[in-house]
Design a protein around this motif. Structure first.
Motif, PDB file in Angstrom:
ATOM      1  N   GLN A  91      18.544  81.363   1.024  1.00 31.05           N
ATOM      2  CA  GLN A  91      17.326  81.207   1.813  1.00 31.05           C
ATOM      3  C   GLN A  91      17.598  80.437   3.104  1.00 31.05           C
ATOM      4  O   GLN A  91      17.043  80.747   4.154  1.00 31.05           O
ATOM      5  CB  GLN A  91      16.248  80.516   0.982  1.00 31.05           C
ATOM      6  CG  GLN A  91      15.691  81.397  -0.122  1.00 31.05           C
ATOM      7  CD  GLN A  91      14.784  80.659  -1.078  1.00 31.05           C
ATOM      8  OE1 GLN A  91      14.935  79.444  -1.283  1.00 31.05           O
ATOM      9  NE2 GLN A  91      13.836  81.370  -1.672  1.00 31.05           N
ATOM     10  N   ARG A  92      18.464  79.451   3.019  1.00 31.26           N
ATOM     11  CA  ARG A  92      18.783  78.695   4.227  1.00 31.26           C
ATOM     12  C   ARG A  92      19.557  79.539   5.239  1.00 31.26           C
ATOM     13  O   ARG A  92      19.329  79.444   6.446  1.00 31.26           O
ATOM     14  CB  ARG A  92      19.590  77.442   3.869  1.00 31.26           C
ATOM     15  CG  ARG A  92      18.762  76.389   3.143  1.00 31.26           C
ATOM     16  CD  ARG A  92      19.564  75.130   2.860  1.00 31.26           C
ATOM     17  NE  ARG A  92      18.743  74.137   2.158  1.00 31.26           N
ATOM     18  CZ  ARG A  92      17.898  73.309   2.757  1.00 31.26           C
ATOM     19  NH1 ARG A  92      17.794  73.336   4.072  1.00 31.26           N
ATOM     20  NH2 ARG A  92      17.189  72.457   2.055  1.00 31.26           N
ATOM     21  N   GLU A  93      20.455  80.394   4.760  1.00 30.26           N
ATOM     22  CA  GLU A  93      21.269  81.153   5.709  1.00 30.26           C
ATOM     23  C   GLU A  93      20.468  82.239   6.426  1.00 30.26           C
ATOM     24  O   GLU A  93      20.816  82.623   7.550  1.00 30.26           O
ATOM     25  CB  GLU A  93      22.488  81.762   5.014  1.00 30.26           C
ATOM     26  CG  GLU A  93      22.224  82.950   4.133  1.00 30.26           C
ATOM     27  CD  GLU A  93      23.510  83.550   3.589  1.00 30.26           C
ATOM     28  OE1 GLU A  93      24.600  83.021   3.901  1.00 30.26           O
ATOM     29  OE2 GLU A  93      23.432  84.546   2.839  1.00 30.26           O
ATOM     30  N   ILE A  94      19.388  82.725   5.833  1.00 31.52           N
ATOM     31  CA  ILE A  94      18.576  83.711   6.532  1.00 31.52           C
ATOM     32  C   ILE A  94      17.493  83.046   7.385  1.00 31.52           C
ATOM     33  O   ILE A  94      16.676  83.739   8.004  1.00 31.52           O
ATOM     34  CB  ILE A  94      17.927  84.721   5.567  1.00 31.52           C
ATOM     35  CG1 ILE A  94      16.987  84.032   4.578  1.00 31.52           C
ATOM     36  CG2 ILE A  94      18.983  85.538   4.849  1.00 31.52           C
ATOM     37  CD1 ILE A  94      16.236  85.003   3.689  1.00 31.52           C
ATOM     38  N   CYS A  95      17.503  81.714   7.420  1.00 35.90           N
ATOM     39  CA  CYS A  95      16.570  80.975   8.270  1.00 35.90           C
ATOM     40  C   CYS A  95      17.287  80.323   9.449  1.00 35.90           C
ATOM     41  O   CYS A  95      16.736  79.437  10.104  1.00 35.90           O
ATOM     42  CB  CYS A  95      15.847  79.898   7.455  1.00 35.90           C
ATOM     43  SG  CYS A  95      14.764  80.559   6.183  1.00 35.90           S
ATOM     44  N   ARG A  96      18.493  80.763   9.700  1.00 41.36           N
ATOM     45  CA  ARG A  96      19.259  80.230  10.824  1.00 41.36           C
ATOM     46  C   ARG A  96      19.640  81.365  11.768  1.00 41.36           C
ATOM     47  O   ARG A  96      19.710  82.532  11.362  1.00 41.36           O
ATOM     48  CB  ARG A  96      20.542  79.537  10.328  1.00 41.36           C
ATOM     49  CG  ARG A  96      20.322  78.284   9.527  1.00 41.36           C
ATOM     50  CD  ARG A  96      21.633  77.528   9.380  1.00 41.36           C
ATOM     51  NE  ARG A  96      22.579  78.284   8.559  1.00 41.36           N
ATOM     52  CZ  ARG A  96      22.772  78.072   7.262  1.00 41.36           C
ATOM     53  NH1 ARG A  96      22.084  77.145   6.630  1.00 41.36           N
ATOM     54  NH2 ARG A  96      23.653  78.797   6.605  1.00 41.36           N
ATOM     55  N   ARG A  97      19.917  80.994  12.999  1.00 40.50           N
ATOM     56  CA  ARG A  97      20.420  81.990  13.948  1.00 40.50           C
ATOM     57  C   ARG A  97      21.706  82.586  13.401  1.00 40.50           C
ATOM     58  O   ARG A  97      22.587  81.857  12.918  1.00 40.50           O
ATOM     59  CB  ARG A  97      20.682  81.352  15.304  1.00 40.50           C
ATOM     60  CG  ARG A  97      21.161  82.347  16.350  1.00 40.50           C
ATOM     61  CD  ARG A  97      21.350  81.697  17.706  1.00 40.50           C
ATOM     62  NE  ARG A  97      22.544  80.870  17.748  1.00 40.50           N
ATOM     63  CZ  ARG A  97      23.066  80.377  18.864  1.00 40.50           C
ATOM     64  NH1 ARG A  97      22.461  80.610  20.027  1.00 40.50           N
ATOM     65  NH2 ARG A  97      24.148  79.635  18.833  1.00 40.50           N
ATOM     66  N   VAL A  98      21.823  83.913  13.469  1.00 38.13           N
ATOM     67  CA  VAL A  98      23.037  84.545  12.947  1.00 38.13           C
ATOM     68  C   VAL A  98      24.225  84.096  13.797  1.00 38.13           C
ATOM     69  O   VAL A  98      24.124  83.960  15.018  1.00 38.13           O
ATOM     70  CB  VAL A  98      22.908  86.076  12.949  1.00 38.13           C
ATOM     71  CG1 VAL A  98      21.870  86.527  11.942  1.00 38.13           C
ATOM     72  CG2 VAL A  98      22.557  86.608  14.326  1.00 38.13           C
TER      73      VAL A  98
END
Length: 756
Positions: A91-98
């Protein structure tokens, strides 16, 4: 009347340069002591490296529906600050700029520079630079105080990617001639040309210069990739981007002249003491041989005549005039900009003019689909330039191909298309922006759909509707059919999707106006197209059912008006107040011109422009933002620095068209932005229904001419509501009256209206 931009001082940066172009190759002209500089740019020269392997798997919409149900969850739309309870690593990784967004590619890249050298000791000179817009010709005169004069003329060939320069030198005497033999060093000709490209700056040096220029550090978080390599082979300058593409620029040796190379600089010299000559440069992304062939095929008189013929054809497609020189000059400068940058079948530029790019660009200079990309095309069709407007489809094609994959793989909707916020003019394998807060906004799909349908409304081109527009309109409608969620009351909701650049949270993703409006209009366009083409009757009925069962608070949106001309960012314009762009303290006034054209057109098309109160304030506002080269800055240098002219500023053409005529819903309204007592006119602007309209207002409307490209009913708001008008059609005369005039017309015929 012809139009020119004249500047009587040196131009010191390509941002402010006078520009030429043919829709693919563009040139910005500026100066340094002893040189006239032409910076070249080609629309499709991009660093195409995209590091998808750095990114996590793109977010699936069901992941986000679960995530956003947490009342404490929010990702800030600008800072990307994340709030939420007990979030997993996924969940955290899809809430950050790629991660791929942190590199210096993909990004458009600048081309080389051509320097026309004249005597460097000529410092006590006057300079006059004139861009003749209707001829596409740049003329520069440099006069030395002791009598010498250089005259340089430049054109870009309208079809072949070639810059041609013609120069004459006169009045040379011992009093204004400098230099001579000095211990074996070559005595250079008085006029010669060089072709070169400076090495790309390191990221650190670029940031340092950015800070020196305007005090900001916009590019400090970009990670560099191996820079382009520059080499010179057989009079061809090659800019090769590792694992990407190359740009080839060739210089033709002048007749009876010569060439030499030194340190990756090509020097072209005329014959000794020549007082007149030409230089030509060909540009290609295909091969060195192609670039050299383009350069060598140049003939000044032929190139000039080709440009003259092309300009005549272009400017005869439509004309406008205002009694305000500011309005008219803004229009013609921006139309010249569009002609320089847009051509059907050619990738359009991204955020900035290709001829003034820096080594690195803000937002990587990409296609932004939340208004920026659309802006450059605003008014193209209405000004009767299909060749400009159709470049839209070339640029958008890779995004639509990717959008089908996103719809299928990350929304679970087969046969749909989700248009991503940003994109690039080349195919990619997977979603490169599939994270929060901005990677799952569902309104760009509808915005693109509106453009496809607008072309049909303005041309009535059934082949286009059948073979190009409807295939996408259907995919857009299928996407919204799957995305919109039906509640137990039979109402359809847009969830989850934020709008603009807002927060991604439960409140920020439920039924956002921008999303609902664009979804509703896309469904309407698709159902109308299906009805016209007699296909997909059941789907069309379903699409209309969904559109008519959206939340009640959105029912005020006009069914026949594209959302961007009704409610640009989800916030209604206040008809009783001065526009925000005319109000100091508002971003659109203080530093952000880029939004102004859409915000202005909303008022014009919606009938809420305070034409008497705000007309002069509008003129003053345009004077505030207009640069000496005729262009507007979309964002101030104080906030965003020098990155080249912003393509979105060319949208002013659309707004100025709308001041003269609108035709939303098939009803033509004349001069909605021109106050009584002011004069304006236009010829062959394009209205819905495929009508080409011309009109003259001299304090009041005097005459209207209409040409029908197709059979149909021309509906016109009566310019003389207090009196009858006379219709002349098919050699007969008829008196008409009423609020709306309905005129049945046959394809290929014209009518004339005047006050009785």
């Amino acid at each position: 009347m012809t139009h020119s931009i004249c500047i009587d001082h040196p131009i010191v940066t390509p941002d402010d340069g006078l520009f030429l172009g043919n829709g693919d190759l563009s040139v910005s002209c500026w100066q340094s002591p002893g040189t006239i500089i032409f910076q070249l740019g080609k629309n499709n020269f991009w660093d195409t490296r995209l590091l998808l392997d750095k990114n996590p798997k793109p977010a699936h919409i069901e992941e986000l529906r679960t995530l956003v149900m947490d009342p404490n969850f929010k990702v800030d739309g600008t800072s990307r600050k994340l709030n939420g309870d007990k979030l997993t690593d996924r969940q955290r990784e899809i809430c950050r700029r790629v991660p791929s967004q942190g590199y210096t590619a993909p990004m458009p890249k600048p081309g080389p520079q051509v320097h026309l050298h004249y005597p460097p000791d000529w410092r006590q000179c006057s300079i006059r630079q004139t861009l003749e817009i209707e001829r596409g010709l740049l003329r520069i005169e440099i006069r030395h105080f002791a009598g010498g004069m250089l005259v340089l003329e430049a054109v870009v060939h309208p079809e072949e990617n070639r810059l041609a320069l013609h120069w004459t030198l006169s009045g040379i005497t011992p009093e204004n001639r400098y230099g001579g033999y000095f211990y074996g060093l070559p005595d250079m000709p008085l006029v010669y040309a060089t072709l070169s490209r400076e090495k790309e700056l390191t990221r650190e040096e670029f940031i340092r210069r950015e800070y020196l220029d305007h005090g900001n550090r916009h590019s400090q978080n970009m990670s560099p990739l191996p820079p382009p390599q520059t080499l010179l082979q057989n009079n061809v300058l090659i800019q090769k981007i590792p694992d990407s593409m190359s740009l080839y620029t060739a210089g033709a040796i002048p007749e009876d002249g010569g060439s030499e190379t030194f340190a990756d600089v090509l020097c072209l010299t005329p014959s000794k003491d020549c007082s007149e000559g030409t230089f030509s440069f060909g540009v290609s992304t295909d091969s060195a041989e192609d670039a050299m062939q383009l350069a060598q095929q140049s003939n000044w008189e032929t190139d000039l005549q080709a440009q003259t013929d092309s300009c005549d054809k272009f400017w005869n497609r439509s004309r406008v005039s205002f009694d305000s020189p500011v309005l008219e000059e803004c229009y013609y400068a921006a139309m010249h900009g569009k002609r320089s940058l847009l051509k059907a079948g050619v990738y359009p530029p991204g955020l900035f003019f290709p001829s003034a790019l820096k080594d690195f660009s803000l937002w990587r200079g990409d296609y932004h689909l939340n208004y920026n990309y659309q802006s450059i095309f605003m008014g193209a069709y209405e000004s009767n330039h299909l060749e400009q407007g159709d470049a839209y489809f070339t640029g958008i094609a890779p995004l639509l191909e990717l959008g089908e994959k996103i719809s299928r793989d990350y929304y679970g909707i087969d046969g749909g298309c989700f248009v991503q916020l940003c994109g690039y003019p080349f195919p990619v394998e997977d979603d490169y922006f599939g994270s929060l807060p901005l990677g799952r906004m569902a309104y760009m799909t509808g915005w693109v759909a509106a453009y496809f349908y607008r072309r049909f409304l303005l041309t009535q081109d059934l082949d286009f509707l059948k073979n190009k527009a409807y295939p996408f309109l259907k995919k857009a409608a299928v996407f919204y059919t799957g995305f919109l969620q039906e509640d137990d009351q039979g109402i359809y909701h847009a969830f989850p999707s934020n709008q603009g650049e807002c927060d991604f949270s439960y409140a920020g993703t439920m039924d956002q106006p921008q999303v609902i409006y664009h979804a509703a209009y896309a469904l309407h366009c698709a159902s109308q197209a299906a009805t016209i083409l007699h296909v997909d009757r059941e789907l069309a009925a379903e699409w209309e059912h969904i559109r008519s069962h959206l939340p009640e608070q959105f029912s005020e949106m006009p069914k026949d008006m594209a959302p961007e001309f009704f409610n640009f960012d989800g916030k209604k314009a206040d008809a009783k107040k001065a526009p925000d762009f005319l109000t100091p303290g508002n971003p659109s006034y203080d530093w952000y011109f880029g939004h102004m054209p859409y915000r202005f057109s909303i008022r014009l098309r919606g009938g809420i422009w305070r034409v008497a109160e705000d007309y002069q304030a509008l003129i003053d506002y345009l004077k505030r933002w207009r640069q000496p080269n005729g262009l507007m800055r979309a964002m101030s240098v104080a906030t965003h620095g020098y990155y080249g002219p912003w393509t979105e500023s060319l949208a002013i053409v659309g707004s100025l068209n709308d001041m003269l005529m609108t035709s939303d819903g098939g009803i033509i309204r004349l001069f909605p932005g021109i106050p009584d007592g002011h004069s304006a006119s236009f010829s062959t602007l394009r209205a819905e229904g495929a009508f080409l309209v011309s009109a003259i207002k001299q304090e009041r409307v005097k005459k209207v001419d209409i040409f029908a490209e197709c059979n149909g009913t021309c509906r016109l708001v009566n310019p003389w509501p207090q009196a009858d008008c006379i219709l002349e059609y098919h050699g007969e005369t008829e008196a008409l009256s009423g609020e709306i005039l309905n005129i049945q017309m046959q394809a290929g015929t014209s009518c004339c209206l005047r006050q009785r």
